[in-house]
Scaffold this active site. Structure first.
Site, PDB file in Angstrom:
ATOM      1  N   GLY A 185      96.101 -12.104  10.916  1.00 42.59           N
ATOM      2  CA  GLY A 185      94.680 -11.790  10.801  1.00 42.59           C
ATOM      3  C   GLY A 185      94.224 -11.693   9.365  1.00 42.59           C
ATOM      4  O   GLY A 185      94.657 -12.443   8.496  1.00 42.59           O
ATOM      5  N   VAL A 186      93.374 -10.721   9.129  1.00 44.28           N
ATOM      6  CA  VAL A 186      92.783 -10.595   7.800  1.00 44.28           C
ATOM      7  C   VAL A 186      93.851 -10.194   6.773  1.00 44.28           C
ATOM      8  O   VAL A 186      93.783 -10.597   5.604  1.00 44.28           O
ATOM      9  CB  VAL A 186      91.588  -9.609   7.841  1.00 44.28           C
ATOM     10  N   ASP A 187      94.847  -9.440   7.194  1.00 39.91           N
ATOM     11  CA  ASP A 187      95.946  -9.036   6.316  1.00 39.91           C
ATOM     12  C   ASP A 187      96.664 -10.278   5.760  1.00 39.91           C
ATOM     13  O   ASP A 187      96.885 -10.407   4.545  1.00 39.91           O
ATOM     14  CB  ASP A 187      96.912  -8.165   7.143  1.00 39.91           C
TER      15      ASP A 187
ATOM     16  N   SER B  58      90.541  -2.962  13.080  1.00 42.17           N
ATOM     17  CA  SER B  58      91.106  -2.665  14.428  1.00 42.17           C
ATOM     18  C   SER B  58      90.617  -3.549  15.574  1.00 42.17           C
ATOM     19  O   SER B  58      91.137  -3.422  16.685  1.00 42.17           O
ATOM     20  CB  SER B  58      90.895  -1.201  14.837  1.00 42.17           C
ATOM     21  N   THR B  59      89.626  -4.417  15.344  1.00 44.78           N
ATOM     22  CA  THR B  59      89.081  -5.155  16.503  1.00 44.78           C
ATOM     23  C   THR B  59      89.761  -6.501  16.740  1.00 44.78           C
ATOM     24  O   THR B  59      89.328  -7.260  17.603  1.00 44.78           O
ATOM     25  CB  THR B  59      87.554  -5.370  16.386  1.00 44.78           C
TER      26      THR B  59
END
Ligand code: ADP
Length: 184
Positions: free
Chosen positions: A41-43, A130-131
């Site tokens: 994801g964004v990480d 968290s989404t």
């Protein structure tokens, strides 16, 4: 796609669709995990775009504190990202909404706004913490995220002039947009 709320004190809260690694800011918030070892994801996107120096700093932080508790955040430099800092916030994994998820999610945003104040950050960008993999329903997360950040901006003591939610897809943007409309 953009939407903006300008407060009477001049502070701005903005929603946009985009890739958070491409939007210049003083501080970029990452949706990290408590192991601080990177992920998807964004990480993943932040580590790919920012380069290895961010993980090197996280290795040192991990050596000192072990892990980062849920609801909290740690700070690194931003490597090759167009920013000075990355705030690695650890959002809650959503179970059923009855395990303190809302409080922990709000705490992520509060912590980031506090870290921003300590570093005189004028512009901060947030993803929808968290989404994604952590499963928090975006319709529930959006009002918590916006309410928390807005309340700090309204108090006016923060150096932050501009808080921007950089949302990765249209559906997330629309959920945040609806939530923003319903806030006082
Ligand atoms: P979490 O584990 O906290 O749920 P994720 O990274 O899985 O974190 O998802 C959080 C949100 O970030 C999701 O809405 C996802 O679509 C979004 N996202 C993924 N990549 C990016 C990016 N490059 N810029 C902004 N948001 C992103």
């Amino acid at each position: 796609m953009e939407k903006e709320k300008r407060l009477p004190n001049g502070k701005v809260l903005r929603l946009m669709v985009g890739d958070i690694t491409k939007v210049p800011a003083d501080a970029i918030v990452n949706a990290a995990n408590s192991a601080l070892r990177g992920g998807g994801g964004v990480d993943g996107a932040i580590h790919r775009a920012g380069g290895p120096s961010i993980m090197e700093e996280l290795n040192q932080i991990r050596a000192q504190i072990g892990h980062c508790p849920t609801g909290s955040a740690v700070v690194t430099g931003a490597g090759n990202l167009p920013a000075k800092y990355v705030f690695h916030a650890v959002g809650p994994i959503y179970q059923d909404g009855k395990h303190g998820e809302e409080r922990l999610l709000a705490s992520c945003y509060e912590t980031c706004m506090r870290l921003a104040a300590e570093r005189n950050v004028k512009k901060i960008t947030f993803p929808s913490i968290s989404t994604g993999a952590y499963g928090y329903p975006v319709e529930e997360a959006a009002p918590v995220a916006l309410r928390t950040v807005l309340s700090v901006l309204q108090q006016g003591e923060t150096p932050v002039e501009e808080a921007v939610f950089v949302l990765f897809d249209q559906r997330t943007f629309e959920a945040y947009s609806r939530a923003l409309d319903t806030l006082p």
